[in-house]
Design an enzyme around this catalytic site. Structure first.
Site, PDB file in Angstrom:
ATOM      1  N   ARG A 121     -10.960  15.555   7.321  1.00  0.00           N
ATOM      2  CA  ARG A 121     -11.771  15.983   6.178  1.00  0.00           C
ATOM      3  C   ARG A 121     -13.163  16.402   6.643  1.00  0.00           C
ATOM      4  O   ARG A 121     -13.745  15.764   7.521  1.00  0.00           O
ATOM      5  CB  ARG A 121     -11.912  14.865   5.148  1.00  0.00           C
ATOM      6  CG  ARG A 121     -10.604  14.452   4.495  1.00  0.00           C
ATOM      7  CD  ARG A 121     -10.886  13.508   3.319  1.00  0.00           C
ATOM      8  NE  ARG A 121      -9.672  12.858   2.885  1.00  0.00           N
ATOM      9  CZ  ARG A 121      -9.468  11.531   2.942  1.00  0.00           C
ATOM     10  NH1 ARG A 121     -10.420  10.729   3.387  1.00  0.00           N
ATOM     11  NH2 ARG A 121      -8.335  11.031   2.526  1.00  0.00           N
ATOM     12  N   HIS A 147     -12.619   2.886  -0.250  1.00  0.00           N
ATOM     13  CA  HIS A 147     -12.617   1.864   0.813  1.00  0.00           C
ATOM     14  C   HIS A 147     -13.319   0.587   0.350  1.00  0.00           C
ATOM     15  O   HIS A 147     -13.810  -0.192   1.181  1.00  0.00           O
ATOM     16  CB  HIS A 147     -13.351   2.346   2.087  1.00  0.00           C
ATOM     17  CG  HIS A 147     -12.656   3.436   2.847  1.00  0.00           C
ATOM     18  ND1 HIS A 147     -13.341   4.466   3.440  1.00  0.00           N
ATOM     19  CD2 HIS A 147     -11.359   3.645   3.123  1.00  0.00           C
ATOM     20  CE1 HIS A 147     -12.495   5.274   4.055  1.00  0.00           C
ATOM     21  NE2 HIS A 147     -11.275   4.806   3.870  1.00  0.00           N
ATOM     22  N   ASN A 151       0.880  -1.167   0.000  1.00  0.00           N
ATOM     23  CA  ASN A 151       0.000   0.000   0.000  1.00  0.00           C
ATOM     24  C   ASN A 151       0.921   1.221   0.000  1.00  0.00           C
ATOM     25  O   ASN A 151       1.462   1.604   1.036  1.00  0.00           O
ATOM     26  CB  ASN A 151      -0.879  -0.050   1.246  1.00  0.00           C
ATOM     27  CG  ASN A 151      -1.861   1.098   1.314  1.00  0.00           C
ATOM     28  OD1 ASN A 151      -1.803   2.033   0.508  1.00  0.00           O
ATOM     29  ND2 ASN A 151      -2.758   1.043   2.276  1.00  0.00           N
ATOM     30  N   GLU A 180      -8.145  -5.516   5.094  1.00  0.00           N
ATOM     31  CA  GLU A 180      -7.964  -5.176   3.679  1.00  0.00           C
ATOM     32  C   GLU A 180      -6.814  -5.954   3.058  1.00  0.00           C
ATOM     33  O   GLU A 180      -6.864  -6.323   1.893  1.00  0.00           O
ATOM     34  CB  GLU A 180      -7.730  -3.664   3.556  1.00  0.00           C
ATOM     35  CG  GLU A 180      -8.976  -2.862   3.890  1.00  0.00           C
ATOM     36  CD  GLU A 180      -8.720  -1.378   4.077  1.00  0.00           C
ATOM     37  OE1 GLU A 180      -8.206  -0.997   5.142  1.00  0.00           O
ATOM     38  OE2 GLU A 180      -9.028  -0.596   3.162  1.00  0.00           O
ATOM     39  N   ARG A 188      -2.487  -2.068  -3.573  1.00  0.00           N
ATOM     40  CA  ARG A 188      -3.688  -1.265  -3.370  1.00  0.00           C
ATOM     41  C   ARG A 188      -3.605  -0.031  -4.270  1.00  0.00           C
ATOM     42  O   ARG A 188      -2.613   0.695  -4.247  1.00  0.00           O
ATOM     43  CB  ARG A 188      -3.777  -0.821  -1.921  1.00  0.00           C
ATOM     44  CG  ARG A 188      -4.984   0.045  -1.704  1.00  0.00           C
ATOM     45  CD  ARG A 188      -5.008   0.671  -0.344  1.00  0.00           C
ATOM     46  NE  ARG A 188      -6.216   1.474  -0.232  1.00  0.00           N
ATOM     47  CZ  ARG A 188      -6.330   2.507   0.572  1.00  0.00           C
ATOM     48  NH1 ARG A 188      -5.326   2.882   1.322  1.00  0.00           N
ATOM     49  NH2 ARG A 188      -7.451   3.185   0.621  1.00  0.00           N
TER      50      ARG A 188
END
Ligand code: ADP
Length: 396
Positions: free
Chosen positions: A239, A178, A8, A382, A89
């Site tokens: 965010r 996601h 990742n 993940e 990823r």
């Protein structure tokens, strides 16, 4: 045994795991950080224990080389475990990549070409792919896209109500992110209910530093809160999530802020950080304990937005079998889980305070027995999902 090296790659970091795709066991976990800075840092955990070191890591190629050195010096030995694939990823797959894809030069270039849609994410993803393909030229490299699970969104869910020509020309639509986590968690939820994914409707709240919520109908993503970019939707660590888009013009005109200023404001200085000065829920709770009113309001805004989406997705799904919490906040924060679902009894959504209490390291039902909607915590994985998808593609 099918070991997969899962990478990742972020702008200044590479997270990696060597995962066995059948058992999910990780024989090595590590993190390269501060790539491009004067001194980079490395953390590697394997059967021989944990190693930390610092050294200059000018770019992703040097980062991948440093990871290889750690495997050689500390183990486990890649020569012995013989990974069957490298799983990467990738954040943005656009309209083209709706499934995990074997990487060749053309695919690598196509991922790079999607960079305007994900300027912070795709370029480092590609840098990682490039470095790893050079380091492991004989292994299949598979790109797993954050957006792919959401490729099943119906047009009415992914279309923004703006001029269709402008939208078409510039790829402006909801993509969602996601996806790897939402796919894994919604499948596990079906398994815990003792049903096939096709037979259940699930709402999954992935609450990490970034956060998104997805409505999954019969195993397919039908609505999700992140949009063209990961900025839309829930309140996140840094965010804003949803705001009136006119806030941007207002700040340009009235505050004289530039596009980049506002980008930074909304992506990096908003959310919990903007409201309370901290982006980590643990710090937020500590501030609330200490009597900080801003922190208390931040938590209320966070839970209010989450409850709003659960209600909206209930309405879109019509029938809901499970609401599932996952990722750092979802797995660990019992206050958020309880507050976000409070007042939804009429929808059949109830949290049992005792079952809910504490951090959940394993899959746990937190609704009372016999509840109409099963509320659960399912730790996401993940890396395992990426490893499984990489094996499936590599074995073709
Ligand atoms: P990322 O989006 O970076 O992958 P994670 O899923 O690891 O993030 O989630 C990180 C977040 O999880 C932290 O910012 C913090 O808010 C939250 N978190 C982690 N541990 C706890 C805890 N014990 N209690 C409450 N929140 C926690």
């Amino acid at each position: 045994m099918k070991h997969v090296l899962v990478l990742n790659s972020g702008s200044s970091s590479i997270k990696y795991q060597l995962v066995e795709a059948t058992t999910g066991e990780a024989s090595a976990v590590g993190l390269v950080e501060r790539i491009g800075e004067a001194e980079g840092s490395l953390r590697h955990e394997g059967p021989g224990g944990r190693t930390e070191r610092t050294q200059p890591i000018p770019d992703h190629t040097a980062g991948v080389q440093a990871v290889l050195d750690l495997f050689r010096e500390v183990g486990p030995s890649l020569d012995e475990l013989r990974p069957v694939a490298v799983g990467h990823r990738v954040v943005q797959g656009g309209d083209r990549f709706t499934a995990p894809t074997l990487v060749d030069d053309e695919v690598e270039a196509a991922i790079d070409a999607l960079s305007p849609l994900a300027p912070l994410h795709n370029p480092p993803n590609v840098a990682g792919i490039r470095a790893a393909r050079a380091a492991f030229p004989d292994l299949p490299h598979v790109a797993i896209f954050d957006t792919a699970f959401h490729s099943t969104l119906p047009p009415e869910a992914y279309t923004y109500a703006i001029d269709r020509e402008v939208a078409r020309e510039h790829g402006v639509r909801r993509y969602g992110f996601h996806g790897t986590s939402h796919a894994y968690v919604s499948r596990r939820a079906a398994a815990l209910l003792g049903k096939e994914p096709e037979d259940v409707n699930v709402i999954v709240a992935h609450l990490g530093n970034g956060a998104s919520i997805t409505a999954v109908a019969g195993g397919r993503s039908v609505e999700t809160s992140m949009g063209l970019t990961p900025l839309e939707g829930l309140v996140m660590g840094t965010r804003s999530g949803d705001i009136d888009p006119a806030v941007i013009f207002h700040l340009q005109r009235v505050a004289g802020m530039s596009t980049d200023d506002i980008d930074t404001l909304l992506n990096r200085r908003s959310g919990l950080l903007g409201l309370a000065g901290v982006n980590d829920l643990r710090d937020l709770h500590a501030a609330i304990e200490a009597g900080d009113d801003d922190a208390a309001l931040a938590l209320e805004v966070y839970c209010h937005r989450l409850r709003h989406y659960v209600g909206a997705y209930y309405a879109q799904l019509g029938r809901v079998d499970a609401v599932v919490f996952t990722a750092g906040v979802g797995e660990n924060d019992d206050v958020v889980r309880l507050e976000a679902l409070s007042g939804l009894e009429r929808l059949g959504i109830v949290v049992d305070p005792e079952r809910n209490a504490g951090r959940k390291k394993t899959e746990t039902v937190i609704s009372p027995d016999g509840a109409e909607v099963t509320v659960m915590v399912i730790p996401t994985n993940e890396e395992l999902e990426i490893a499984r998808q990489a094996v499936a593609v590599a074995e073709g």
